[in-house]
Design a protein around this motif. Sequence first.
Motif, PDB file in Angstrom:
ATOM      1  N   VAL A  35      40.213  11.311 -56.620  1.00  0.00           N
ATOM      2  CA  VAL A  35      41.718  11.186 -57.266  1.00  0.00           C
ATOM      3  C   VAL A  35      42.175   9.887 -56.474  1.00  0.00           C
ATOM      4  O   VAL A  35      42.284   9.807 -55.282  1.00  0.00           O
ATOM      5  N   VAL A  36      42.704   8.932 -57.227  1.00  0.00           N
ATOM      6  CA  VAL A  36      43.461   7.867 -56.639  1.00  0.00           C
ATOM      7  C   VAL A  36      44.835   7.856 -57.452  1.00  0.00           C
ATOM      8  O   VAL A  36      44.785   7.595 -58.484  1.00  0.00           O
ATOM      9  N   SER A  64      46.405  15.304 -55.947  1.00  0.00           N
ATOM     10  CA  SER A  64      46.029  16.555 -55.675  1.00  0.00           C
ATOM     11  C   SER A  64      44.516  16.706 -56.187  1.00  0.00           C
ATOM     12  O   SER A  64      44.287  16.618 -57.431  1.00  0.00           O
ATOM     13  N   LEU A  65      43.659  17.492 -55.504  1.00  0.00           N
ATOM     14  CA  LEU A  65      42.306  17.711 -55.880  1.00  0.00           C
ATOM     15  C   LEU A  65      42.044  19.186 -55.681  1.00  0.00           C
ATOM     16  O   LEU A  65      42.134  19.567 -54.333  1.00  0.00           O
ATOM     17  N   SER A  79      29.578  19.900 -52.353  1.00  0.00           N
ATOM     18  CA  SER A  79      30.614  19.489 -52.867  1.00  0.00           C
ATOM     19  C   SER A  79      31.175  18.101 -52.143  1.00  0.00           C
ATOM     20  O   SER A  79      31.185  18.237 -50.887  1.00  0.00           O
ATOM     21  N   TYR A  80      31.835  17.272 -53.011  1.00  0.00           N
ATOM     22  CA  TYR A  80      32.515  16.292 -52.279  1.00  0.00           C
ATOM     23  C   TYR A  80      33.794  15.922 -52.996  1.00  0.00           C
ATOM     24  O   TYR A  80      33.921  16.040 -54.128  1.00  0.00           O
ATOM     25  N   GLY A  81      34.790  15.869 -52.282  1.00  0.00           N
ATOM     26  CA  GLY A  81      36.329  15.532 -52.769  1.00  0.00           C
ATOM     27  C   GLY A  81      37.082  14.350 -51.893  1.00  0.00           C
ATOM     28  O   GLY A  81      36.844  14.443 -50.760  1.00  0.00           O
ATOM     29  N   THR A 112      46.891  16.497 -51.437  1.00  0.00           N
ATOM     30  CA  THR A 112      46.401  18.125 -51.366  1.00  0.00           C
ATOM     31  C   THR A 112      44.984  18.132 -51.876  1.00  0.00           C
ATOM     32  O   THR A 112      44.733  17.747 -52.856  1.00  0.00           O
ATOM     33  N   LEU A 113      44.270  18.491 -51.052  1.00  0.00           N
ATOM     34  CA  LEU A 113      42.978  18.734 -51.227  1.00  0.00           C
ATOM     35  C   LEU A 113      42.467  20.012 -50.763  1.00  0.00           C
ATOM     36  O   LEU A 113      42.466  20.695 -49.787  1.00  0.00           O
ATOM     37  N   VAL A 114      41.833  20.842 -51.912  1.00  0.00           N
ATOM     38  CA  VAL A 114      41.335  22.153 -51.595  1.00  0.00           C
ATOM     39  C   VAL A 114      39.758  22.316 -52.020  1.00  0.00           C
ATOM     40  O   VAL A 114      39.575  21.893 -53.216  1.00  0.00           O
ATOM     41  N   MET A 115      39.010  22.620 -51.190  1.00  0.00           N
ATOM     42  CA  MET A 115      37.361  22.775 -51.349  1.00  0.00           C
ATOM     43  C   MET A 115      36.998  23.904 -51.190  1.00  0.00           C
ATOM     44  O   MET A 115      37.346  24.504 -50.041  1.00  0.00           O
TER      45      MET A 115
END
Length: 204
Positions: A35-36, A64-65, A79-81, A112-115
């Motif tokens: 996300v950019v 947010s991702l 997983s990569y975010g 916001t990054l949730v993995m």
Amino acid sequence: IADALTAAEDAFRDKLEDDELFELPAGVAAAAEFVVADAHVSVASGARISAMANATIQASATASLNVMTNAADGYLGLSYGNVRPTAKVRFAMGSKLLAGGNVELKSTTSSTLVMRTEVSNNGDAVGVSSSFGKTQALSRAEVAAGAEVEAANLTLFAENTRSIENKAIAGGFADSGTAGVGAVLAVGFYVSAAEVMLAATVTV
């Protein structure tokens, strides 16, 4: 390291944009998301802003991702975010800002990054879960040399806020018939830069 990661990510995104998709081996689940978000306010040379009272110039970017990978019937989950919010407010050389009250130049970002990467092993002797999260946040408020500001008060404000959750989970290894081996790896690379730059002529 940061430059190498960025180059690898850009190359991967180019492959996806060109529809060069690939197939993963059986038992492997993977997800990669990006996300950019960019917000820019630029007052160019020769521009003039006048306000009878207060004046606020603001740029705000929110990224947010949420990345969830579940290898329910597999042995390997990847997983990569990456989220990259950028907010900039800039008054260039030769620009003018005149206000009868207070002036605020404000740049803010929110990340916001949730993995969550999970391998719910289904009888295999090996289960490996790997999760890599990355954030790059930049906020900048700048009044360049050669610009002019006249106001009762001048405030330059830059702020980054972030919320990060990164989990890697490897499930049990029941009924595999042999001793089970499990490994989890949760890695993060989080960069935040908030900058204010004032090199102009200011009259208050």
